[in-house]
Design a protein around this motif. Structure first.
Motif, PDB file in Angstrom:
ATOM      1  N   ARG A 121       0.832  -1.205   0.000  1.00  0.00           N
ATOM      2  CA  ARG A 121       0.000   0.000   0.000  1.00  0.00           C
ATOM      3  C   ARG A 121       0.871   1.260   0.000  1.00  0.00           C
ATOM      4  O   ARG A 121       0.585   2.231  -0.701  1.00  0.00           O
ATOM      5  CB  ARG A 121      -0.924  -0.027   1.204  1.00  0.00           C
ATOM      6  CG  ARG A 121      -2.000   1.016   1.173  1.00  0.00           C
ATOM      7  CD  ARG A 121      -2.967   0.860   2.308  1.00  0.00           C
ATOM      8  NE  ARG A 121      -2.598  -0.312   3.111  1.00  0.00           N
ATOM      9  CZ  ARG A 121      -3.350  -0.849   4.041  1.00  0.00           C
ATOM     10  NH1 ARG A 121      -4.499  -0.330   4.319  1.00  0.00           N
ATOM     11  NH2 ARG A 121      -2.954  -1.888   4.738  1.00  0.00           N
ATOM     12  N   MET A 122       1.953   1.245   0.777  1.00  0.00           N
ATOM     13  CA  MET A 122       2.856   2.395   0.817  1.00  0.00           C
ATOM     14  C   MET A 122       3.554   2.574  -0.519  1.00  0.00           C
ATOM     15  O   MET A 122       3.726   3.692  -0.997  1.00  0.00           O
ATOM     16  CB  MET A 122       3.886   2.237   1.943  1.00  0.00           C
ATOM     17  CG  MET A 122       4.736   3.466   2.137  1.00  0.00           C
ATOM     18  SD  MET A 122       3.808   5.011   2.382  1.00  0.00           S
ATOM     19  CE  MET A 122       2.907   4.615   3.866  1.00  0.00           C
ATOM     20  N   LYS A 123       3.938   1.484  -1.166  1.00  0.00           N
ATOM     21  CA  LYS A 123       4.562   1.593  -2.482  1.00  0.00           C
ATOM     22  C   LYS A 123       3.587   2.198  -3.482  1.00  0.00           C
ATOM     23  O   LYS A 123       3.983   3.011  -4.322  1.00  0.00           O
ATOM     24  CB  LYS A 123       5.040   0.228  -2.987  1.00  0.00           C
ATOM     25  CG  LYS A 123       5.700   0.369  -4.340  1.00  0.00           C
ATOM     26  CD  LYS A 123       6.190  -0.912  -4.909  1.00  0.00           C
ATOM     27  CE  LYS A 123       6.750  -0.594  -6.291  1.00  0.00           C
ATOM     28  NZ  LYS A 123       7.357  -1.694  -6.935  1.00  0.00           N
TER      29      LYS A 123
ATOM     30  N   TYR B 115       6.324   5.385   6.542  1.00  0.00           N
ATOM     31  CA  TYR B 115       7.567   5.062   5.855  1.00  0.00           C
ATOM     32  C   TYR B 115       8.707   5.849   6.494  1.00  0.00           C
ATOM     33  O   TYR B 115       8.488   6.842   7.172  1.00  0.00           O
ATOM     34  CB  TYR B 115       7.479   5.361   4.353  1.00  0.00           C
ATOM     35  CG  TYR B 115       7.261   6.818   4.023  1.00  0.00           C
ATOM     36  CD1 TYR B 115       8.345   7.657   3.783  1.00  0.00           C
ATOM     37  CD2 TYR B 115       5.989   7.357   3.954  1.00  0.00           C
ATOM     38  CE1 TYR B 115       8.152   9.004   3.488  1.00  0.00           C
ATOM     39  CE2 TYR B 115       5.798   8.691   3.657  1.00  0.00           C
ATOM     40  CZ  TYR B 115       6.873   9.504   3.421  1.00  0.00           C
ATOM     41  OH  TYR B 115       6.689  10.828   3.130  1.00  0.00           O
ATOM     42  N   GLN B 116       9.927   5.386   6.246  1.00  0.00           N
ATOM     43  CA  GLN B 116      11.124   6.039   6.776  1.00  0.00           C
ATOM     44  C   GLN B 116      12.190   6.047   5.693  1.00  0.00           C
ATOM     45  O   GLN B 116      12.127   5.270   4.740  1.00  0.00           O
ATOM     46  CB  GLN B 116      11.663   5.282   7.992  1.00  0.00           C
ATOM     47  CG  GLN B 116      10.700   5.128   9.121  1.00  0.00           C
ATOM     48  CD  GLN B 116      11.201   4.142  10.167  1.00  0.00           C
ATOM     49  OE1 GLN B 116      12.071   3.330   9.914  1.00  0.00           O
ATOM     50  NE2 GLN B 116      10.628   4.216  11.356  1.00  0.00           N
TER      51      GLN B 116
ATOM     52  N   ALA C   1      12.113   3.731  -0.122  1.00  0.00           N
ATOM     53  CA  ALA C   1      11.744   4.019   1.264  1.00  0.00           C
ATOM     54  C   ALA C   1      11.645   2.715   2.042  1.00  0.00           C
ATOM     55  O   ALA C   1      11.400   1.648   1.476  1.00  0.00           O
ATOM     56  CB  ALA C   1      10.426   4.773   1.327  1.00  0.00           C
ATOM     57  N   ASP C   2      11.829   2.814   3.337  1.00  0.00           N
ATOM     58  CA  ASP C   2      11.689   1.666   4.236  1.00  0.00           C
ATOM     59  C   ASP C   2      10.333   1.733   4.928  1.00  0.00           C
ATOM     60  O   ASP C   2       9.941   2.777   5.435  1.00  0.00           O
ATOM     61  CB  ASP C   2      12.792   1.677   5.304  1.00  0.00           C
ATOM     62  CG  ASP C   2      14.171   1.497   4.713  1.00  0.00           C
ATOM     63  OD1 ASP C   2      14.279   0.859   3.652  1.00  0.00           O
ATOM     64  OD2 ASP C   2      15.139   1.995   5.318  1.00  0.00           O
TER      65      ASP C   2
ATOM     66  N   SER D 102      13.013  -6.023  10.303  1.00  0.00           N
ATOM     67  CA  SER D 102      12.429  -4.846  10.950  1.00  0.00           C
ATOM     68  C   SER D 102      11.849  -3.863   9.946  1.00  0.00           C
ATOM     69  O   SER D 102      11.117  -2.953  10.319  1.00  0.00           O
ATOM     70  CB  SER D 102      13.481  -4.143  11.806  1.00  0.00           C
ATOM     71  OG  SER D 102      14.559  -3.726  10.998  1.00  0.00           O
ATOM     72  N   LYS D 103      12.162  -4.063   8.658  1.00  0.00           N
ATOM     73  CA  LYS D 103      11.629  -3.156   7.631  1.00  0.00           C
ATOM     74  C   LYS D 103      11.574  -3.876   6.305  1.00  0.00           C
ATOM     75  O   LYS D 103      12.286  -4.854   6.072  1.00  0.00           O
ATOM     76  CB  LYS D 103      12.516  -1.921   7.508  1.00  0.00           C
ATOM     77  CG  LYS D 103      13.930  -2.225   7.040  1.00  0.00           C
ATOM     78  CD  LYS D 103      14.763  -0.976   6.980  1.00  0.00           C
ATOM     79  CE  LYS D 103      16.226  -1.207   6.806  1.00  0.00           C
ATOM     80  NZ  LYS D 103      16.731  -1.955   5.753  1.00  0.00           N
TER      81      LYS D 103
END
Length: 152
Positions: free
Chosen positions: A46-48, A103-104, A127-128, A140-141
């Motif tokens: 979803r973030m992508k 995201y980070q 992005a992570d 963790s990511k």
């Protein structure tokens, strides 16, 4: 070993009434883990999609006929980078991602170049996305990346 303990262990081995509960408990562990991994993966996907949408919008906006990048490129006498187009595309990308969290370590690269009569824009990102359930297996990511390019 005392006789009483041997009797209890023997009775425990013969008793089959609780098998379903034990089998369900053992089977539930990988099932819950798989569901958790699917949740983390869907969050990353979803973030992508959000980042890709912002990159697509930025790439197209840099080339629109009324954009500062297009106007600056039309008065350029030679080929090269169109700084106004890079600034415009960056502003559109940042505007689309403003207020979106999850995201980070966002890294983006925006390029707008003029070659002859052709104007090209390229927006890449990486992005992570932090995970919740995958941390159990030392992830963790999840890193998402993408590219959008346009030409006019």
């Amino acid at each position: 070993m005392p006789i009483r303990l041997q009797q209890y262990l023997s009775r425990f081995r013969r008793d089959r009434r609780g098998n379903v509960a034990i089998i369900f408990t053992v089977a539930a562990i990988p099932l819950i883990s798989a569901i958790g991994c699917a949740v983390d993966y869907s969050m990353a996907t979803r973030m992508k999609a959000k980042l890709q949408s912002a990159a697509d919008a930025a790439s197209i906006a840099a080339l629109s006929q009324k954009s500062p990048g297009f106007l600056a490129a039309s008065v350029m006498t030679g080929n090269g980078t169109v700084a106004a187009g890079v600034a415009g595309a960056t502003n559109v990308f940042n505007g689309n991602m403003d207020g979106i969290t999850g995201y980070q370590n966002l890294v983006k690269d925006v390029a707008v170049t003029k070659t002859g009569i052709k104007l090209a824009a390229s927006v890449t990102f990486s992005a992570d996305v932090p995970t919740t359930f995958l941390k159990v297996i030392n992830y963790s990511k999840l890193t998402v990346s993408g590219l959008s390019s346009s030409e006019a």
